[in-house]
Design a protein around this motif. Structure first.
Motif, PDB file in Angstrom:
ATOM      1  N   LYS B  92     -45.336 -72.041 -39.793  1.00  0.00           N
ATOM      2  CA  LYS B  92     -44.467 -70.878 -39.905  1.00  0.00           C
ATOM      3  C   LYS B  92     -43.558 -70.985 -41.126  1.00  0.00           C
ATOM      4  N   LYS B  96     -43.373 -68.477 -44.300  1.00  0.00           N
ATOM      5  CA  LYS B  96     -42.097 -67.840 -44.636  1.00  0.00           C
ATOM      6  C   LYS B  96     -41.737 -68.147 -46.097  1.00  0.00           C
ATOM      7  N   GLY B  99     -43.715 -66.232 -48.549  1.00  0.00           N
ATOM      8  CA  GLY B  99     -43.213 -64.857 -48.617  1.00  0.00           C
ATOM      9  C   GLY B  99     -41.999 -64.762 -49.523  1.00  0.00           C
ATOM     10  N   GLU B 100     -41.080 -65.700 -49.374  1.00  0.00           N
ATOM     11  CA  GLU B 100     -39.871 -65.683 -50.208  1.00  0.00           C
ATOM     12  C   GLU B 100     -40.199 -65.862 -51.685  1.00  0.00           C
ATOM     13  N   SER B 172     -52.821 -65.089 -45.637  1.00  0.00           N
ATOM     14  CA  SER B 172     -51.418 -64.777 -45.898  1.00  0.00           C
ATOM     15  C   SER B 172     -51.251 -64.167 -47.288  1.00  0.00           C
ATOM     16  N   TRP B 179     -48.542 -55.867 -49.203  1.00  0.00           N
ATOM     17  CA  TRP B 179     -47.142 -55.456 -49.231  1.00  0.00           C
ATOM     18  C   TRP B 179     -46.684 -55.203 -50.668  1.00  0.00           C
ATOM     19  N   TYR B 188     -43.466 -56.133 -44.729  1.00  0.00           N
ATOM     20  CA  TYR B 188     -43.445 -57.456 -45.337  1.00  0.00           C
ATOM     21  C   TYR B 188     -44.010 -58.411 -44.301  1.00  0.00           C
ATOM     22  N   GLU B 190     -44.731 -60.893 -41.824  1.00  0.00           N
ATOM     23  CA  GLU B 190     -44.005 -61.970 -41.158  1.00  0.00           C
ATOM     24  C   GLU B 190     -44.962 -63.093 -40.771  1.00  0.00           C
ATOM     25  N   GLU B 192     -45.233 -64.525 -38.192  1.00  0.00           N
ATOM     26  CA  GLU B 192     -45.759 -64.274 -36.851  1.00  0.00           C
ATOM     27  C   GLU B 192     -47.053 -63.473 -36.900  1.00  0.00           C
TER      28      GLU B 192
END
Lengths: 205, 205, 205, 205
Positions: B92, B96, B99-100, B172, B179, B188, B190, B192
């Motif tokens: 996870k 995350k 993504g950042e 991912s 996005w 965006y 997540e 999850e």
DNA sequence: GATGAATGAGTTTTCATTCAT
DNA sequence: GATGAATGAAAACTCATTCAT
């Protein structure tokens, strides 16, 4: 219908084909900017002038190439996912077909992915957008397959079908690229492998 | 430590930074071949000559950019997947973090993916191979995470951990690209969402 | 007189010397156009700016070098041919001196001849003319030696003394170049060899 | 034979000739480094691109020029010294021929001597060495002439025939340069003058 | 339709020179 | 005097495109 073409017309088409094939060979090997019209002319055994009789610019020649493959590629895959049969079968068929297309069109595939993946700038401005539209059309159709599967109760509704379509398409691509990168080391990814990873819960309960 | 740099040295570094930032902006917008050194000079508010005082060629400037981001990118992600914690948590955290990184480095991400994905010819011959090596290093480390998870009995052994690593990384990415392509339309992604798709069996039993 | 120079002045001269020596080394090895001011600065262990404190341009630095050697070269040879002694002796002394000068100043000699021989365009327009004037002055003085020899009845009046001067100077140069080109193969040309060829009738009577 | 060239081919050759002639004019006047391709293009009344259709680089254009003259120059002189006739006659013929060549090829001669004389670095690395080889071949053949003369008893054996060849070639060159420098002041050097100086003992007995 | 010589704008790169510190 | 970063004009070279034959 094609029989009605005169010898001249047939020859013209044949010459165009030869130029496009030569261009494809060079572009896929060295990239758009590293190939000159002179080089393509030599490879095709025509003169530069003749190239300009068929395509009004280098850009147009390139676009023709990309659109041609994109057409063929998408129509083949769409036919595969929209044929008769249950969802699992059609998914397998689509994964198999994609594998075949990759294998048989290596040169052009490289070119195609250079255009669709990665950079949002593309070698030729505007090209990318059009290809994206086509690709989305394909994804929508693949989503339908998942939707139907969910409706029929074959699949669980874990997420938006569109995301599922995106996911399976990308996972299968990534395995194909792996194989393409080093065919000795990585097995040619069988549909079964992809499905196994995709469908089987990893997590023990 | 930085305090020990003289004003001149600090200025020099600052100027180099400004040039790289200007180059990044332009390259990521238009692509390597569609940006001239003169353009970069203008954007950076220096003269062409000054660019060449910092980088011995256009190629070198480009490479510096790519390597810099590749370094940062990989070290951040490696730190994330190799930190303390159970496998699920670390997965996870990695999703995350990625993504950042995407969000904060849009320009450079485009450039980076133009280099690693798609064409096996790259704008600069030789670049791609080195980046691939780094990427494979990362994938190996991610495979370890799956291996450990399997060993501990957290994950089922559905496939070679390396393939699992490839799959989750690509899924991912594909969601992030979605996005990126249209932030209004696609959420965006997540962690999850990714995990749900990845871990939950689609198939009803 | 030199003792009256302050330390500062002596240092300044020393620095100028170092710059000129560095420049000479590089120019004679690679030619005027293939040496940059930056390169000279590095070789002299000064900064480019300092070079410009001593010489207002690259051209001026080059000229200084050429004029300096030309001065030294000519004054030495003139002193030799105009000293006391009979004509034969003085000719021998001049041939010997020239040999020594060549041996001791190889680098600069190459540079000097690049300027005086061959092209009437010179690396720096205008340079050549001035050097030619000096060289003619020398030839005139050498002609005098032959004139005196003829007047005294030591030499026969076979031709205009000026032509004799030109001839002996060029023959000796050509032998020196031969030796310079391949020191192993060609003997270092002794004055005797030149004189023998020059004075002894080839033709049997 | 030339008649078999098509009009296009003849034109192409003519254009190449015009470019070379323009380049020669400029190079011989200003030197290799002081002439730009743009300048040559303008002088030849073509575009820069056209220059590059004929010569792949500025260097190659220059080399073509130098090699062409060197070929012509050497073959003419060799033919002259190796023709029928006694040694004295052939020497005179060679001196006369060289004078004619000089007179008719002033521009190119300057260029040629800029390459062979003077600097051991040459405008283009490697050029000088090849020209030196050719020149030595010529000197060897000229030596043969002296050898034969000595064997036949026409000449005295005052020195190694090679040195005699070097000497006479350089003396005649120096006289030609004198004339070239100031045609009004110095007579065009007649073979007789050179031979007189060269053969007649200066020294009274 | 086919040819390929000619074009010239555009690109990368170099380097003598300046000038603020 | 010494420094060296910044400058920008100038150079070599490329290549898509045109057009007369």
């Amino acid at each position: 219908m094609e029989k009605q073409l005169s010898r001249k017309e047939r020859e013209r088409l044949q010459h165009k084909r030869e130029i496009m094939d030569a261009a494809l060979r060079l572009f896929s090997e060295k990239g758009y900017h590293n190939v000159s019209m002179e080089e393509i002319a030599k490879e095709a055994e025509f003169s530069v002038g003749t190239l300009y009789n068929f395509f009004k610019s280098k850009e147009e020649l390139y676009k023709s190439l990309i659109y041609e493959v994109s057409d063929k590629f998408h129509s083949l895959l769409i036919k595969t996912i929209e044929r008769e049969g249950d969802e699992i079968e059609r998914l397998k068929a689509y994964l198999k077909k994609k594998g075949e297309i990759f294998k048989e069109n290596l040169a052009i595939i490289k070119l195609y992915f250079a255009e669709t993946k990665g950079a949002s700038f593309s070698v030729i401005a505007g090209l990318e957008k059009e290809l994206r539209v086509r690709y989305h059309d394909f994804l929508q159709r693949l989503s339908k397959l998942f939707e139907e599967g969910i409706r029929k109760g074959v699949f669980e509704e874990v997420a938006d079908p569109f995301y599922l379509a995106v996911a399976i398409d990308n996972v299968s691509n990534s395995f194909l690229f792996l194989w393409l990168e080093d065919p000795e080391k990585y097995v040619y990814p069988e549909p079964e492998l992809v499905l196994k990873i995709f469908f089987k819960a990893l997590l023990k309960e």
